[in-house]
Design a protein around this motif. Structure first.
Motif, PDB file in Angstrom:
ATOM      1  N   GLY A  91     109.385  66.735  39.807  1.00 46.16           N
ATOM      2  CA  GLY A  91     107.884  66.727  39.854  1.00 46.16           C
ATOM      3  C   GLY A  91     107.040  67.847  39.304  1.00 46.16           C
ATOM      4  N   GLU A  92     107.621  69.094  40.020  1.00 41.92           N
ATOM      5  CA  GLU A  92     106.939  70.310  39.549  1.00 41.92           C
ATOM      6  C   GLU A  92     107.014  70.507  37.970  1.00 41.92           C
ATOM      7  OE1 GLU A  92     107.198  73.403  42.538  1.00 41.92           O
ATOM      8  OE2 GLU A  92     106.376  72.177  43.905  1.00 41.92           O
ATOM      9  N   SER A  93     108.192  70.210  37.624  1.00 43.17           N
ATOM     10  CA  SER A  93     108.327  70.431  36.222  1.00 43.17           C
ATOM     11  C   SER A  93     107.530  69.563  35.360  1.00 43.17           C
ATOM     12  CB  SER A  93     109.907  70.238  35.671  1.00 43.17           C
ATOM     13  OG  SER A  93     110.821  71.097  36.505  1.00 43.17           O
ATOM     14  N   LEU A  94     107.030  68.606  35.811  1.00 44.07           N
ATOM     15  CA  LEU A  94     106.200  67.622  35.028  1.00 44.07           C
ATOM     16  C   LEU A  94     104.677  67.749  35.469  1.00 44.07           C
ATOM     17  CD1 LEU A  94     108.044  64.128  35.439  1.00 44.07           C
ATOM     18  CD2 LEU A  94     107.659  65.468  33.480  1.00 44.07           C
ATOM     19  N   GLY A  95     104.390  68.941  36.257  1.00 50.07           N
ATOM     20  CA  GLY A  95     103.186  69.389  36.682  1.00 50.07           C
ATOM     21  C   GLY A  95     102.658  68.685  37.808  1.00 50.07           C
ATOM     22  N   LEU A  96     103.635  68.073  38.354  1.00 48.36           N
ATOM     23  CA  LEU A  96     103.007  67.225  39.503  1.00 48.36           C
ATOM     24  C   LEU A  96     103.349  67.945  40.925  1.00 48.36           C
ATOM     25  CD1 LEU A  96     104.738  63.729  38.843  1.00 48.36           C
ATOM     26  CD2 LEU A  96     102.131  64.362  38.452  1.00 48.36           C
ATOM     27  N   GLY A  97     102.259  67.655  42.038  1.00 49.43           N
ATOM     28  CA  GLY A  97     102.656  68.227  43.255  1.00 49.43           C
ATOM     29  C   GLY A  97     103.334  67.228  43.972  1.00 49.43           C
ATOM     30  N   VAL A  98     104.333  67.759  45.092  1.00 52.53           N
ATOM     31  CA  VAL A  98     105.221  67.192  45.567  1.00 52.53           C
ATOM     32  C   VAL A  98     105.250  67.291  47.234  1.00 52.53           C
ATOM     33  CG1 VAL A  98     107.650  66.395  46.099  1.00 52.53           C
ATOM     34  CG2 VAL A  98     106.729  66.941  43.592  1.00 52.53           C
ATOM     35  N   ARG A  99     104.854  66.507  48.066  1.00 53.87           N
ATOM     36  CA  ARG A  99     104.872  66.626  49.493  1.00 53.87           C
ATOM     37  C   ARG A  99     105.667  65.524  50.365  1.00 53.87           C
ATOM     38  NH1 ARG A  99      99.040  64.744  51.858  1.00 53.87           N
ATOM     39  NH2 ARG A  99     100.014  65.467  53.826  1.00 53.87           N
ATOM     40  N   TYR A 100     106.192  65.694  51.385  1.00 56.43           N
ATOM     41  CA  TYR A 100     106.918  64.725  52.348  1.00 56.43           C
ATOM     42  C   TYR A 100     106.025  64.567  53.431  1.00 56.43           C
ATOM     43  CZ  TYR A 100     109.887  62.147  55.408  1.00 56.43           C
ATOM     44  OH  TYR A 100     110.434  60.957  56.211  1.00 56.43           O
ATOM     45  N   ILE A 101     105.462  63.364  53.485  1.00 52.09           N
ATOM     46  CA  ILE A 101     104.601  62.794  54.711  1.00 52.09           C
ATOM     47  C   ILE A 101     105.167  62.385  55.828  1.00 52.09           C
ATOM     48  CG2 ILE A 101     102.338  61.755  55.445  1.00 52.09           C
ATOM     49  CD1 ILE A 101     101.794  61.855  52.316  1.00 52.09           C
ATOM     50  N   ASP A 102     105.487  63.357  56.884  1.00 51.79           N
ATOM     51  CA  ASP A 102     106.388  62.885  57.821  1.00 51.79           C
ATOM     52  C   ASP A 102     105.877  61.545  58.652  1.00 51.79           C
ATOM     53  OD1 ASP A 102     108.910  64.190  58.208  1.00 51.79           O
ATOM     54  OD2 ASP A 102     107.871  65.844  59.368  1.00 51.79           O
ATOM     55  N   ARG A 103     104.834  61.676  58.921  1.00 53.30           N
ATOM     56  CA  ARG A 103     104.320  60.476  59.679  1.00 53.30           C
ATOM     57  C   ARG A 103     104.326  59.061  59.046  1.00 53.30           C
ATOM     58  NH1 ARG A 103      99.534  61.761  58.735  1.00 53.30           N
ATOM     59  NH2 ARG A 103      98.905  60.130  57.160  1.00 53.30           N
ATOM     60  N   ASP A 104     104.518  59.042  57.798  1.00 52.81           N
ATOM     61  CA  ASP A 104     104.770  57.727  57.185  1.00 52.81           C
ATOM     62  C   ASP A 104     106.184  57.801  56.507  1.00 52.81           C
ATOM     63  OD1 ASP A 104     101.972  56.873  57.683  1.00 52.81           O
ATOM     64  OD2 ASP A 104     101.281  57.997  56.028  1.00 52.81           O
ATOM     65  N   ARG A 105     106.759  58.684  56.362  1.00 51.19           N
ATOM     66  CA  ARG A 105     108.008  58.820  55.646  1.00 51.19           C
ATOM     67  C   ARG A 105     108.020  58.432  54.456  1.00 51.19           C
ATOM     68  NH1 ARG A 105     112.671  56.551  59.762  1.00 51.19           N
ATOM     69  NH2 ARG A 105     112.131  57.999  61.644  1.00 51.19           N
TER      70      ARG A 105
END
Length: 209
Positions: A65-79
């Motif tokens: 994701g970051e190599s493509l310029g995207l931000g990445v996060r994991y949202i625990d609440r919603d998985r």
């Protein structure tokens, strides 16, 4: 089970509760591989591993994701694993909030945080029974003054600033925990939301009632 596989191979930290949901043991293997992204070779580095499971390659989504310029996060609440572009037309505060949610991670050092967010508005050094903390005030009004190393809820509710972040540092000098509060205007209401990253890498967030 899919959640466990995804979390294991994406290089995103899942909470202990999510990992404990897996009832079986999976047999996976390291899968050495190079990456070519948009015609350029990219090295994932030692912190990322490509895995082979059941004949399929599972790749580190944060690296991709970051190599493509995207931000990445994991949202625990919603998985949910969220990939998102940095907002192009947004104001400075909105971009800073995006960087916190999608680029600021546990384990980063001071240089990485300053490169991402600039210098903090205030710094507290470590001392007896207290951790080192940096405070960021996003889009603070002219003349805004605040001395505490705690969230200024009144300032956020009144519009004196458009977000506030506390970065807690480990003794080794890496990000140990983050806490951010920010407002969203919904109709005539200004409502406050939180975003957390905990020492184990799990995340949280909520609407403040």
């Amino acid at each position: 089970m899919k959640t466990f596989i995804l979390g294991l191979t994406c290089g995103l930290a899942l909470s202990a509760a999510a990992a404990a949901a897996a009832a079986e043991t999976l047999q996976v293997y390291g899968f050495p591989a190079a990456f070519e992204i948009n015609g350029q070779m990219k090295e994932p580095g030692s912190e990322y591993t490509v895995l082979n499971y059941n004949g399929h390659a599972y790749v580190p989504i944060r690296f991709i994701g970051e190599s493509l310029g995207l931000g990445v996060r994991y949202i625990d609440r919603d998985r949910v694993i969220s990939l998102q572009n940095e907002p192009g037309e947004a104001d400075a505060a909105s971009k800073a909030l995006w960087r916190v949610q999608y680029r600021l991670n546990i384990g980063q050092d001071a240089a990485a945080v300053k490169k991402l967010l600039g210098s903090p508005a205030a710094e507290r050094t470590a001392g007896d029974r207290q951790k080192a903390v940096w405070r960021y005030d996003f889009a603070a009004a002219a003349g805004y003054g605040y001395d505490a190393f705690a969230i200024d809820r009144s300032g956020l509710e009144e519009g004196s600033l458009q977000g506030q972040l506390l970065v807690t540092w480990s003794e080794a000098g890496s990000v140990e925990r983050i806490e951010m509060w920010y407002p969203k205007v919904q109709g005539s209401e200004r409502r406050l939301y939180t975003h957390y990253l905990y020492p184990d890498g799990s995340s949280g967030g909520a609407l403040i009632e």
